[in-house]
Structures are given as structure tokens and as C-alpha cells.
Design an enzyme around this catalytic site. Sequence first.
Site, PDB file in Angstrom:
ATOM      1  N   GLU A   1      -6.261 -10.558  -1.308  1.00 16.10           N
ATOM      2  CA  GLU A   1      -7.069 -10.333  -0.093  1.00 16.10           C
ATOM      3  C   GLU A   1      -8.547 -10.301  -0.472  1.00 16.10           C
ATOM      4  O   GLU A   1      -9.289  -9.396  -0.068  1.00 16.10           O
ATOM      5  CB  GLU A   1      -6.666  -9.010   0.577  1.00 16.10           C
ATOM      6  CG  GLU A   1      -5.179  -8.920   0.872  1.00 16.10           C
ATOM      7  CD  GLU A   1      -4.776  -7.697   1.695  1.00 16.10           C
ATOM      8  OE1 GLU A   1      -5.654  -6.976   2.206  1.00 16.10           O
ATOM      9  OE2 GLU A   1      -3.557  -7.482   1.818  1.00 16.10           O
TER      10      GLU A   1
ATOM     11  N   GLU B   1       0.802  -1.232   0.000  1.00 13.47           N
ATOM     12  CA  GLU B   1       0.000   0.000   0.000  1.00 13.47           C
ATOM     13  C   GLU B   1       0.833   1.278   0.000  1.00 13.47           C
ATOM     14  O   GLU B   1       0.615   2.187   0.805  1.00 13.47           O
ATOM     15  CB  GLU B   1      -0.962  -0.022   1.198  1.00 13.47           C
ATOM     16  CG  GLU B   1      -1.851  -1.262   1.179  1.00 13.47           C
ATOM     17  CD  GLU B   1      -2.726  -1.428   2.416  1.00 13.47           C
ATOM     18  OE1 GLU B   1      -2.648  -0.589   3.326  1.00 13.47           O
ATOM     19  OE2 GLU B   1      -3.477  -2.406   2.467  1.00 13.47           O
TER      20      GLU B   1
HETATM   21  O1  G3I Z   1      -3.768  -8.346  18.615  1.00 13.73           O
HETATM   22  C1  G3I Z   1      -4.415  -7.236  19.275  1.00 13.73           C
HETATM   23  C2  G3I Z   1      -4.895  -7.644  20.598  1.00 13.73           C
HETATM   24  O2  G3I Z   1      -3.779  -7.958  21.397  1.00 13.73           O
HETATM   25  C3  G3I Z   1      -5.711  -6.497  21.210  1.00 13.73           C
HETATM   26  O3  G3I Z   1      -6.241  -6.889  22.422  1.00 13.73           O
HETATM   27  C4  G3I Z   1      -6.850  -6.113  20.258  1.00 13.73           C
HETATM   28  C5  G3I Z   1      -7.649  -4.910  20.785  1.00 13.73           C
HETATM   29  O4  G3I Z   1      -8.251  -4.182  19.738  1.00 13.73           O
HETATM   30  O5  G3I Z   1      -6.299  -5.739  19.056  1.00 13.73           O
HETATM   31  C6  G3I Z   1      -5.564  -6.788  18.426  1.00 13.73           C
HETATM   32  O6  G3I Z   1      -5.038  -6.327  17.247  1.00 13.73           O
HETATM   33  C7  G3I Z   1      -5.918  -6.148  16.170  1.00 13.73           C
HETATM   34  C8  G3I Z   1      -5.473  -7.042  15.040  1.00 13.73           C
HETATM   35  O7  G3I Z   1      -6.240  -6.782  13.869  1.00 13.73           O
HETATM   36  C9  G3I Z   1      -5.593  -8.521  15.381  1.00 13.73           C
HETATM   37  O8  G3I Z   1      -6.919  -8.865  15.601  1.00 13.73           O
HETATM   38  C10 G3I Z   1      -5.883  -4.684  15.747  1.00 13.73           C
HETATM   39  O9  G3I Z   1      -6.451  -3.872  16.734  1.00 13.73           O
HETATM   40  C11 G3I Z   1      -6.588  -4.475  14.441  1.00 13.73           C
HETATM   41  O10 G3I Z   1      -6.370  -3.155  13.981  1.00 13.73           O
HETATM   42  C12 G3I Z   1      -6.060  -5.450  13.409  1.00 13.73           C
HETATM   43  O11 G3I Z   1      -6.780  -5.283  12.214  1.00 13.73           O
HETATM   44  C13 G3I Z   1      -6.155  -5.810  11.061  1.00 13.73           C
HETATM   45  C14 G3I Z   1      -5.876  -4.690  10.071  1.00 13.73           C
HETATM   46  O12 G3I Z   1      -5.324  -5.260   8.893  1.00 13.73           O
HETATM   47  C15 G3I Z   1      -4.915  -3.671  10.637  1.00 13.73           C
HETATM   48  O13 G3I Z   1      -4.744  -2.644   9.772  1.00 13.73           O
HETATM   49  C16 G3I Z   1      -7.095  -6.831  10.440  1.00 13.73           C
HETATM   50  O14 G3I Z   1      -7.247  -7.945  11.322  1.00 13.73           O
HETATM   51  C17 G3I Z   1      -6.524  -7.314   9.109  1.00 13.73           C
HETATM   52  O15 G3I Z   1      -7.487  -8.105   8.448  1.00 13.73           O
HETATM   53  C18 G3I Z   1      -6.204  -6.122   8.232  1.00 13.73           C
HETATM   54  O16 G3I Z   1      -5.629  -6.614   7.044  1.00 13.73           O
HETATM   55  C19 G3I Z   1      -5.302  -5.605   6.061  1.00 13.73           C
HETATM   56  C20 G3I Z   1      -4.069  -6.122   5.325  1.00 13.73           C
HETATM   57  O17 G3I Z   1      -3.035  -6.388   6.234  1.00 13.73           O
HETATM   58  C21 G3I Z   1      -3.627  -5.112   4.262  1.00 13.73           C
HETATM   59  N1  G3I Z   1      -4.705  -4.769   3.392  1.00 13.73           N
HETATM   60  C22 G3I Z   1      -5.959  -4.341   4.001  1.00 13.73           C
HETATM   61  C23 G3I Z   1      -6.416  -5.376   5.031  1.00 13.73           C
HETATM   62  C24 G3I Z   1      -7.731  -4.963   5.659  1.00 13.73           C
HETATM   63  O18 G3I Z   1      -7.573  -3.782   6.418  1.00 13.73           O
END
Ligand code: G3I
Length: 380
Positions: free
Chosen positions: A278, A165
Site C-alpha cells: 500500500e 492489521e
Molecule cells: O462507498 C461509500 C459511499 O457509498 C458513501 O456515500 C461514502 C460516504 O462517506 O462513503 C463511501 O465509503 C468510503 C470508502 O472509503 C469508499 O470511498 C468510506 O466512507 C471510507 O471510510 C473508505 O475509506 C477507505 C479506508 O480504507 C477504510 O478504512 C479508503 O478508501 C481506503 O484507501 C483505506 O484503505 C486502507 C486499507 O484497506 C488497509 N490499510 C490502510 C488503508 C488506508 O486506511
Amino acid sequence: MSHRIVTLAAWAVLAYLTTAASAQTTDSKKDDGAANQSGPTIKDAYKGIFLIGAAGDLPGGYSADELDLVRQNFNIVTPENCMKPGPVHPSENTWRFERPDALVKWCAENHIAVHGHTLVWHAQTNNWFFRDGDKAVATRRLKDHISTLVGRYKGKIRGWDVVNEAIKDGGNSETAKTENLRNSPWMKALGPDYIPLAFKFAHEADPDAKLYYNDYNIEAGPKHESSMVLLRRLVKDGVPIYGVGIQGHWNTARVPYEAIDRAIADYASLGLKVSITELDVTIRGASGGQLGRGRPRGEVSPPSAEDLKAQANAYAKLFTIFLKHKSQIERVTFWGLSDRRSWRRGQHPLIFDAANHRKPAYAAIVDALQHPKPEAATPR
Ligand code: G3I
């Protein structure tokens, strides 16, 4: 004699009623949008054509049923979060390899390939990379991060999303002539060279890994043009890039079919492979937002039969386009496992529902092999 006739008649009536009842159940299930749960698996149907993947930080936290679902349906896995810079390398001297190691081990034991995600990104990257240092320090940190991570899994991870990105959203006819790079911390620290440098370091750490540039909305508009400008530079400069990842976060109502068709051909014209990295296609009008914020799991309104049919149709059209370009496409990966295991839960985006059952989209994708959707493939 008459007793036997009565008994036979009673059996016949019972058999009729049972058949009628089950036909009725099937019909009413059909009306509810229920899908056939049998038939070939998607990974077997597409064997030798594309790798079929799912994203997830396996196996920790997944149920035995979910892990079976992965084994049965997918032959490549992308770690959804655990290999991103933030989680895996939270500070300069701290690495968290537990989950990545477990994922690589579980996939190897189950004969499933791994695609690494992602080495360089503006998000989920801690500030220490950029703190108290000049260009040389940032370059050393970039190299150390990539060499350590790629090197650890050399020969075990098939390919990597090296840079994720990098291009700005939106754009116009002017920015379309440029790379229009996001003003990310990496850009601020190293300028546009951070991209070729990242590929160079990844290639040095594992010369056989297939290295990707990965982005969303790069199939259409000025962002597509900018992606072509960037990729032309990388190819011209001999950067070891193997392919482009079109992420594929789409919505049933607005899939840019023609643009996708053209974009795959454009990337192929640069000598690059393409993967859909994705993929998820949300259902129009469904409740819930991205990441399901404020919406506890299980509290989402169900999709209608019509929604599911429209989604199945969208997936079938997409796979028809992918099949048209099968010699250029290496892999199609869904972003998540089921509608419960999705960053867009609440919008029912994937091919398994929240109870791990096949949705109508599943059979439609398999069926696209035999019955392509002709209106989807636009001639150039
Ligand atoms: O692991 C922590 C956990 O310890 C904590 O308690 C919890 C509280 O909110 O958060 C957890 O982390 C989260 C993580 O996902 C794992 O579940 C983050 O807050 C959350 O922001 C994160 O979101 C991910 C996101 O990327 C971050 O930008 C999504 O799961 C994931 O599907 C998403 O994937 C991205 C690709 O990498 C790039 N392209 C877009 C795609 C969708 O946004």
C-alpha cells in the site's frame, strides 16, 4: 540576393528566439518541479523484477484517461474497497459482487493481475458476523465468507491479503515478546486461532492463491517484533502463508529506511516472500489530512519543487532497498492511482499528480535501477 540574406537572417533570429524561449520554459518548469513525461514506464522498467501495482475499485467511476494510465503503468491491481467484508458481504445472505466482478473482468481483459484485499479485518466488517452466535457459528460464518469469495475468483485472483492489521499499535519491550493481537471482534469471537483458520479456509478455496498477512508499521519497533512472533507461529504450525505485506504508508520526512531493510531480511529468514502492498509517501508539511476529511477535491495547496525533489529522493531510496532484496520481493503496489485518487489526497503521496502527470518521483524510481542510492541500503 540581399533579399535572400535578409530572409535567412530573419529565420536565424526567429529560430534562436524560439529555442531560447523554449529553453526558458523548460527551465522555469524545472524550477516548478515539473517532471519529464517521457521515458520507460515503471512496469516495463521493473519487468521481471517486481510486479508494479495500483489500488483502485476499477473500472467504474474512472475516466478513460485514468484507465489508460492503469493499463500503461501497472500490471497488477488491488481493489481498494470493493472486496472488503463490509462492502462485498453486508449481511449474511447478501453479497454485492457487481464491483468485484467488474474489476476482475476488466483486469482480465487488459491482462492485468488482481491481488485480493482483504478477507479478515477489524474494520469495514459488519456486526452480523458476530451477532447471536457462539464460536461454532462465528467459525462457520468466517468459512462461508472466505470460501464464497475466494472460490468465486479461483484462478482469477493471484493472491489475497487474508488477515489485515491484526497486531495492536505501539507496544513496548514486554509486548514485543508476544503477538500483541488487537482485541478485534474476530479475536473476541475466536481467539488467536482466527488467523490460522482464515488461511486454512482461503487455501482450501484456492490452493494456488498466494496468501498474505498484511499490516502497517510492522517494519519497526515492538510491532515488528510482535509480527515476527506471530509469523513464526504460523510458519511453525504449517499454516499456508506465502508472504508478508508491508503496507508502506510513509512520510517523506520520516521513512524508516534501515528498519525496512532489516524487516524484509527478517521475514525472508522465515521463508516468507514480502510485498510492499500500500505504498504512498506523503510530502512533509503539505496541507490536508488522512482521507482528505473536510477538504473538497481540488482545494489543496500545491507542493513546492523542493517537496517534490525530497519525495523523489525518498522513493528512490526505498526502491534501492527493494532492489537489494529483489529475490524476496514479489510486488510493489501504490495505494491509489494519482494524487487525486488517494486516501491521503492533500498530501500529494503518489507518483502521478492530480492531473495524471508523472511526478519527479516517477523518473527517480526508474532511475534507481541504473543508479541506486547507495546510502539507502544499510549493510547488516
Ligand atoms: O462507498 C461509500 C459511499 O457509498 C458513501 O456515500 C461514502 C460516504 O462517506 O462513503 C463511501 O465509503 C468510503 C470508502 O472509503 C469508499 O470511498 C468510506 O466512507 C471510507 O471510510 C473508505 O475509506 C477507505 C479506508 O480504507 C477504510 O478504512 C479508503 O478508501 C481506503 O484507501 C483505506 O484503505 C486502507 C486499507 O484497506 C488497509 N490499510 C490502510 C488503508 C488506508 O486506511
